[in-house]
Design an enzyme around this catalytic site. Structure first.
Site, PDB file in Angstrom:
ATOM      1  CG  ASP A  84      -0.353  -4.861   4.976  1.00 12.51           C
ATOM      2  OD1 ASP A  84      -0.543  -5.876   5.660  1.00 12.51           O
ATOM      3  OD2 ASP A  84      -1.000  -3.803   5.127  1.00 12.51           O
ATOM      4  CG  HIS A  85      -4.183  -6.013   3.533  1.00  8.34           C
ATOM      5  ND1 HIS A  85      -5.202  -6.829   3.962  1.00  8.34           N
ATOM      6  CD2 HIS A  85      -3.995  -5.113   4.516  1.00  8.34           C
ATOM      7  CE1 HIS A  85      -5.622  -6.434   5.160  1.00  8.34           C
ATOM      8  NE2 HIS A  85      -4.891  -5.404   5.523  1.00  8.34           N
ATOM      9  CB  SER A 214      -5.402   5.186  11.080  1.00 11.92           C
ATOM     10  OG  SER A 214      -4.149   4.908  10.506  1.00 11.92           O
ATOM     11  CG  ASN A 233      -0.651  -3.754  10.460  1.00  9.73           C
ATOM     12  OD1 ASN A 233       0.249  -4.116  11.213  1.00  9.73           O
ATOM     13  ND2 ASN A 233      -1.014  -4.453   9.399  1.00  9.73           N
ATOM     14  CB  VAL A 234      -0.330   3.099  11.658  1.00 11.87           C
ATOM     15  CG1 VAL A 234      -0.786   4.535  11.416  1.00 11.87           C
ATOM     16  CG2 VAL A 234      -0.528   2.709  13.121  1.00 11.87           C
TER      17      VAL A 234
END
Length: 294
Positions: A84-85, A214, A233-234
């Protein structure tokens, strides 16, 4: 069971007009909690390791990735691994060998032209190596410690026509859209732009992803899934659950020194959070077929 493919899970969710939950993990306790929570919800899940998490682990991807892979292969539900990212091309090129089936390439910090060029190159490399590639257009905010953007701040939204050209020209498989959520929120009071989401969903033919979930209340999250979000996405919600549980345990047990005692409490709290969030995502489309688990 064998590792699942992120693209397959997201495609199945989109087909069911539902969403698959993706949780960012930092420690083995995070990994175990996500899988335990997904098993309780009887749902597929995506384990995400971010570039920031890799930096925290002394810049080494493989130890956490191998732990995630080994845990996923023991799970009773399908589990996929997602990097991710990613801003580092060097890290991107480690993804396939580390067991990841997907990557989110993050060039959102760049100008549009440079973002497009970098993302196109990443997507071409990723596809050549069997990776499903997600990108982001429109600043979400809250990364690297900067204040989260106001939901109506200039640049905080993804523009549908720009996104259409970006997806077409970059060749990405999914797009994370900025519709009012923010990374690193510790309160659940984000208000999403559902009209914008409807326009994005009607304009784009790739799955849409919601980052910063979130900070999104249950009703807003469920509405986003109904509106076309296929991957949720959390990250911060797990850290809040873990920290609060450990803090409460140590306050009640000031002489505790066995880390297994308080880490298990934190792990259990995260697992409950995972189950609750997965059920919230599913509640967004109560009449839809469930995402298959096998």
């Amino acid at each position: 069971m064998p590792l699942a493919q992120t693209g397959d899970l997201v495609a199945a969710a989109a087909q069911a007009k539902s969403a698959v939950a993706a949780f960012n993990v930092i420690t083995l306790e995070h990994i175990e909690a996500v899988i335990t929570g997904a098993e309780a919800a009887r749902s597929p899940v995506i384990l995400q390791i971010s570039e920031n998490a890799v930096k925290f682990r002394y810049g080494r991807l493989m130890p956490l990735a191998q732990a995630a892979r080994a845990s996923a292969e023991l799970a009773a539900v399908p589990v996929a691994l997602h990097l991710d990212h990613v801003q580092s091309d060097e890290l991107l090129r480690q993804a396939a060998d580390a067991g990841f089936s997907s990557v989110m390439y993050d060039a959102a910090r760049l100008t549009y032209a440079r973002n497009l060029a970098a993302t196109k190159a990443a997507a071409e490399w990723g596809h050549a190596h069997g990776l499903w590639v997600e990108a982001e257009l429109g600043q979400v905010g809250g990364k690297k410690g900067e204040p989260p953007l106001d939901a109506h701040a200039p640049g905080a939204r993804t523009r549908p026509l720009e996104a259409l050209g970006y997806v077409r020209d970059s060749g990405v498989d999914a797009l994370a859209v900025a519709i009012g959520s923010s990374h690193a929120m510790t309160t659940r009071d984000a208000v999403l732009d559902h009209d914008l989401l409807a326009r994005l969903s009607g304009t784009l033919d790739v799955p849409l992803v919601l980052h910063g979930s979130s900070g999104v209340p249950d009703d807003e999250l469920a509405a986003a899934v109904r509106g076309g979000i296929a991957k949720v996405n959390v990250g911060t919600a797990l850290n809040i659950a873990m920290t609060q549980a450990i803090r409460a345990y140590l306050t009640a047990n000031p002489d505790a020194v066995d880390s297994r005692r308080y880490l298990s409490v934190g792990r259990e709290a995260m697992a409950r959070t995972v189950t609750e969030l997965i059920r919230t995502v599913r509640a967004g489309v109560p009449d839809a077929d469930p995402v298959p688990i096998g």
